[in-house]
Design a protein around this motif. Structure first.
Motif, PDB file in Angstrom:
ATOM      1  N   GLY A  73       0.858  -1.195   0.000  1.00  0.00           N
ATOM      2  CA  GLY A  73       0.000   0.000   0.000  1.00  0.00           C
ATOM      3  C   GLY A  73       0.888   1.237   0.000  1.00  0.00           C
ATOM      4  N   TYR A  74       0.461   2.302   0.639  1.00  0.00           N
ATOM      5  CA  TYR A  74       1.209   3.568   0.640  1.00  0.00           C
ATOM      6  C   TYR A  74       2.613   3.399   1.203  1.00  0.00           C
ATOM      7  N   VAL A  75       2.675   2.817   2.399  1.00  0.00           N
ATOM      8  CA  VAL A  75       3.979   2.699   3.051  1.00  0.00           C
ATOM      9  C   VAL A  75       4.850   1.677   2.316  1.00  0.00           C
ATOM     10  N   ASP A 135       2.227  -9.244  -1.270  1.00  0.00           N
ATOM     11  CA  ASP A 135       0.877  -8.764  -0.947  1.00  0.00           C
ATOM     12  C   ASP A 135      -0.110  -9.885  -1.253  1.00  0.00           C
ATOM     13  N   LYS A 192      -2.050  -5.807  -7.082  1.00  0.00           N
ATOM     14  CA  LYS A 192      -0.909  -4.966  -6.677  1.00  0.00           C
ATOM     15  C   LYS A 192       0.420  -5.642  -7.039  1.00  0.00           C
ATOM     16  N   THR A 217      -3.304  -1.473   9.574  1.00  0.00           N
ATOM     17  CA  THR A 217      -3.735  -1.701  10.964  1.00  0.00           C
ATOM     18  C   THR A 217      -4.920  -0.785  11.239  1.00  0.00           C
ATOM     19  N   SER A 254      -1.630 -12.298  10.764  1.00  0.00           N
ATOM     20  CA  SER A 254      -1.573 -13.262   9.666  1.00  0.00           C
ATOM     21  C   SER A 254      -0.142 -13.304   9.094  1.00  0.00           C
ATOM     22  N   THR A 306       1.733   0.960  12.026  1.00  0.00           N
ATOM     23  CA  THR A 306       1.484   1.593  13.326  1.00  0.00           C
ATOM     24  C   THR A 306       0.794   0.576  14.234  1.00  0.00           C
ATOM     25  N   GLU A 325       0.928  11.059   3.262  1.00  0.00           N
ATOM     26  CA  GLU A 325       0.457  10.881   1.888  1.00  0.00           C
ATOM     27  C   GLU A 325       0.459  12.227   1.180  1.00  0.00           C
TER      28      GLU A 325
HETATM   29  N1  LIG Z   1      -0.581   5.804   4.781  1.00  0.00           N
HETATM   30  C1  LIG Z   1       0.185   6.579   5.527  1.00  0.00           C
HETATM   31  O1  LIG Z   1       0.361   7.777   5.278  1.00  0.00           O
HETATM   32  C2  LIG Z   1       0.916   5.998   6.703  1.00  0.00           C
HETATM   33  C3  LIG Z   1       1.968   6.727   7.294  1.00  0.00           C
HETATM   34  C4  LIG Z   1       2.655   6.171   8.366  1.00  0.00           C
HETATM   35  C5  LIG Z   1       2.281   4.926   8.844  1.00  0.00           C
HETATM   36  N2  LIG Z   1       1.239   4.256   8.286  1.00  0.00           N
HETATM   37  C6  LIG Z   1       0.895   2.947   8.831  1.00  0.00           C
HETATM   38  O2  LIG Z   1       1.478   1.963   7.967  1.00  0.00           O
HETATM   39  C7  LIG Z   1       0.620   0.835   7.863  1.00  0.00           C
HETATM   40  C8  LIG Z   1       0.257   0.602   6.407  1.00  0.00           C
HETATM   41  O3  LIG Z   1      -0.484   1.727   5.956  1.00  0.00           O
HETATM   42  P1  LIG Z   1      -0.849   1.889   4.406  1.00  0.00           P
HETATM   43  O4  LIG Z   1      -1.541   3.196   4.289  1.00  0.00           O
HETATM   44  O5  LIG Z   1       0.365   1.622   3.572  1.00  0.00           O
HETATM   45  O6  LIG Z   1      -1.914   0.672   4.234  1.00  0.00           O
HETATM   46  P2  LIG Z   1      -2.652   0.207   2.924  1.00  0.00           P
HETATM   47  O7  LIG Z   1      -3.998  -0.222   3.327  1.00  0.00           O
HETATM   48  O8  LIG Z   1      -2.487   1.217   1.831  1.00  0.00           O
HETATM   49  O9  LIG Z   1      -1.819  -1.078   2.481  1.00  0.00           O
HETATM   50  C9  LIG Z   1      -1.772  -2.266   3.228  1.00  0.00           C
HETATM   51  C10 LIG Z   1      -1.465  -3.405   2.253  1.00  0.00           C
HETATM   52  O10 LIG Z   1      -1.276  -4.595   3.036  1.00  0.00           O
HETATM   53  C11 LIG Z   1      -1.769  -5.667   2.255  1.00  0.00           C
HETATM   54  N3  LIG Z   1      -1.943  -6.851   3.085  1.00  0.00           N
HETATM   55  C12 LIG Z   1      -2.936  -7.151   3.957  1.00  0.00           C
HETATM   56  N4  LIG Z   1      -2.734  -8.367   4.505  1.00  0.00           N
HETATM   57  C13 LIG Z   1      -1.574  -8.831   4.013  1.00  0.00           C
HETATM   58  C14 LIG Z   1      -0.822 -10.009   4.226  1.00  0.00           C
HETATM   59  N5  LIG Z   1      -1.218 -10.961   5.070  1.00  0.00           N
HETATM   60  N6  LIG Z   1       0.326 -10.170   3.543  1.00  0.00           N
HETATM   61  C15 LIG Z   1       0.748  -9.212   2.685  1.00  0.00           C
HETATM   62  N7  LIG Z   1       0.077  -8.073   2.445  1.00  0.00           N
HETATM   63  C16 LIG Z   1      -1.061  -7.892   3.098  1.00  0.00           C
HETATM   64  C17 LIG Z   1      -3.040  -5.106   1.643  1.00  0.00           C
HETATM   65  O11 LIG Z   1      -3.467  -5.864   0.534  1.00  0.00           O
HETATM   66  C18 LIG Z   1      -2.574  -3.690   1.268  1.00  0.00           C
HETATM   67  O12 LIG Z   1      -2.055  -3.675  -0.047  1.00  0.00           O
HETATM   68  C19 LIG Z   1      -0.576   1.141   8.780  1.00  0.00           C
HETATM   69  O13 LIG Z   1      -0.319   0.596  10.042  1.00  0.00           O
HETATM   70  C20 LIG Z   1      -0.595   2.640   8.845  1.00  0.00           C
HETATM   71  O14 LIG Z   1      -1.211   3.093  10.018  1.00  0.00           O
HETATM   72  C21 LIG Z   1       0.574   4.759   7.212  1.00  0.00           C
END
Ligand SMILES: NC(=O)c1ccc[n+]([C@@H]2O[C@H](COP(=O)([O-])OP(=O)(O)OC[C@H]3O[C@@H](n4cnc5c(N)ncnc54)[C@H](O)[C@@H]3O)[C@@H](O)[C@H]2O)c1
Length: 449
Positions: free
Chosen positions: A9-11, A30, A35, A86, A101, A124, A160
């Motif tokens: 995802g984003y991170v 993933d 993706k 999360t 998981s 997080t 973001e």
């Molecule tokens: N988005 C932000 O700006 C940001 C900034 C700092 C921290 N965070 C934290 O980082 C974490 C990720 O955030 P995000 O925005 O990137 O989330 P997101 O929802 O964009 O991406 C999460 C990804 O994890 C994948 N996933 C789920 N279960 C999985 C598994 N078992 N194996 C492999 N992949 C799996 C999903 O398919 C998805 O592509 C969160 O805890 C968030 O709070 C996010």
């Protein structure tokens, strides 16, 4: 280094591209096949400035790929970053389904993998999550944490919209671990970044994102409430906050950021009340500003609760002024604490070299006459005499001389409200108002739902 990243995802996508750009070989994992295909086609999974070009270039250079096969990815790499989502549950707890998981995958695969494997949790998570994952992996593999593998907290600070820029210019790099070996491996990931690397205890690193983001939300809400008040008065709120931000000594600084006792003095309570009343008169709701004083009352109750838990009646106060180096007793939280304890039947003695009751004048004297009229009878001139007499010592001000006084104390309960930097004999029971677990009403054990 060979790195696997769980969650694209984003991170995850930003880390994948940027780590590859810094020369690492990175595989993304993933559960979402779309993706994975995007990365393998050289396309980013997210919309972010600069990320398309980075992913395309690194894909062409053969430094990135993606898979749904977690086993293959773990076995092919030395370090794994977890960046799965999360989200919150409906009740506001953390939904750890995705994290757990992924932890199960490690429990399965690390059993058959040789070599030290580091898992860096970038998602997080609540304090205690790394500990829980490590215990799960130990249980499933028979291996030992910090010997065969390590689970470290490595929170992400990007935003973001500016994610790639933030990745390369983080405010700091934070690594939470009790393993020096894991810390030195994780810090090599960020060798190219200009930021300071901070190594902390795992739980400290885990809580930081919550503290940071809550503070950011507080800043926005505070500025909005000030803005609402100012605009009602025809004052330019942006000019007000620009001027506010010019004060780098008290406003935008470390000052006032030390957990401890309630605030007091002749200005803070008065001016807070003044702004609150102004908002009220303008028919404005300012819940952030209005609840500040409630937190102060809770700090007072917390100190009282600690003292009430001990049956000792002789309490010695080190300091009574509203802060060190002054004889100003107006709205001193220590005066309020003393007043409450006297009302509850405790016996008090007070030592404060700045306060000479015979010399108190004006509003300072009036305040004491109203609150503790017999203050002079409670004051002692000799700190040693106070220590000798007391069962419990309450450190109310950060007076330099208290460091030595406390260094000589023995068999006392010491309630520290200011985090005095004294070498305290372990024969004493030391309680920091909000840095010791035993100060809490019921010291918490973290539970996961
Ligand atoms: N988005 C932000 O700006 C940001 C900034 C700092 C921290 N965070 C934290 O980082 C974490 C990720 O955030 P995000 O925005 O990137 O989330 P997101 O929802 O964009 O991406 C999460 C990804 O994890 C994948 N996933 C789920 N279960 C999985 C598994 N078992 N194996 C492999 N992949 C799996 C999903 O398919 C998805 O592509 C969160 O805890 C968030 O709070 C996010």
């Amino acid at each position: 280094m060979n790195i696997s990243i769980f969650g694209l995802g984003y991170v995850g996508c930003v880390s994948l591209g940027c780590l590859a750009q810094n020369g690492h070989q990175v595989v993304g994992v993933d559960v979402n096949k779309t993706k994975v295909d995007q990365i393998n086609d050289g396309r980013a999974t997210i919309v972010e400035k600069d990320i398309d070009a980075i992913i395309a270039t690194q894909h062409l250079l053969g430094r990135i790929r993606a898979t749904t096969n977690f086993r293959e990815a773990i076995l092919a790499t030395d370090l794994s970053i977890i960046a799965v989502g999360t989200p919150s549950t409906a009740q506001g707890h953390l939904n750890l389904t995705y994290i757990l998981s992924v932890a199960e995958h490690f429990g399965e695969v690390l059993r058959e993998k040789d070599g030290f494997h580091v898992i860096a949790l970038r998602s997080t998570v609540m304090p205690g999550t790394c500990e829980k994952i490590a215990a799960m992996i130990e249980d499933r593999t028979g291996k030992t944490r910090d010997v065969d593998f390590a689970v470290v907290s490595n929170p992400e600070f990007l935003r973001e919209g500016t994610a790639v820029h933030d990745y390369y210019h983080p405010p700091l790099t934070l690594i939470g671990t009790e393993s020096e070996r894991a810390a030195s491996i994780v810090r090599t990931l960020y060798d190219e970044l200009p930021a300071e690397v901070v190594i902390a205890e795992t739980k400290t690193a885990e809580i930081m994102k919550y503290v940071n983001n809550t503070y950011h939300a507080l800043k926005i809400s505070f500025a909005n409430e000030v803005g609402n008040i100012c605009s009602s008065l025809g004052i330019d709120s942006h000019e007000v906050m620009d001027i506010f931000c010019k004060d780098k000594q008290l406003n935008i600084s470390k000052y006032y950021f030390k957990p401890g006792f309630a605030y007091g003095g002749s200005c803070l309570p008065k001016d807070l009340k003044g702004l609150q009343t102004l908002a009220h008169d303008l028919y404005l709701q300012v819940p952030v500003i209005s609840s500040i004083h409630r937190t102060n009352e809770i700090q007072m109750q917390r100190a009282i609760a600690v003292l009430m838990r001990h049956s000792h009646r002789n309490i010695g106060f080190l300091g009574i002024g509203f802060k060190a180096g002054t004889d100003d007793l107006r709205n001193s939280p220590a005066v309020e604490l003393a007043e409450t304890l006297l009302g509850k039947g405790f016996t008090l003695k007070i030592y404060d070299r700045n306060v000479h009751t015979s010399k108190l004048t004006g509003t300072n004297k009036e305040y004491i006459d109203q609150h503790i009229p017999h203050l002079s009878r409670l004051m002692v001139q000799d700190a040693e005499e106070l220590v000798e007499w007391s069962d419990v010592l309450v450190v109310c001000t950060k007076e330099a001389e208290f460091v030595q006084v406390l260094g000589e104390a023995s068999n006392k309960i010491i309630l520290d409200l200011v985090r005095i930097q004294a070498e305290i004999d372990p024969a004493n029971q030391y309680i920091g108002i909000n840095w010791s677990q035993d100060a809490a009403e019921s010291p918490a054990q973290l539970t996961f739902r």
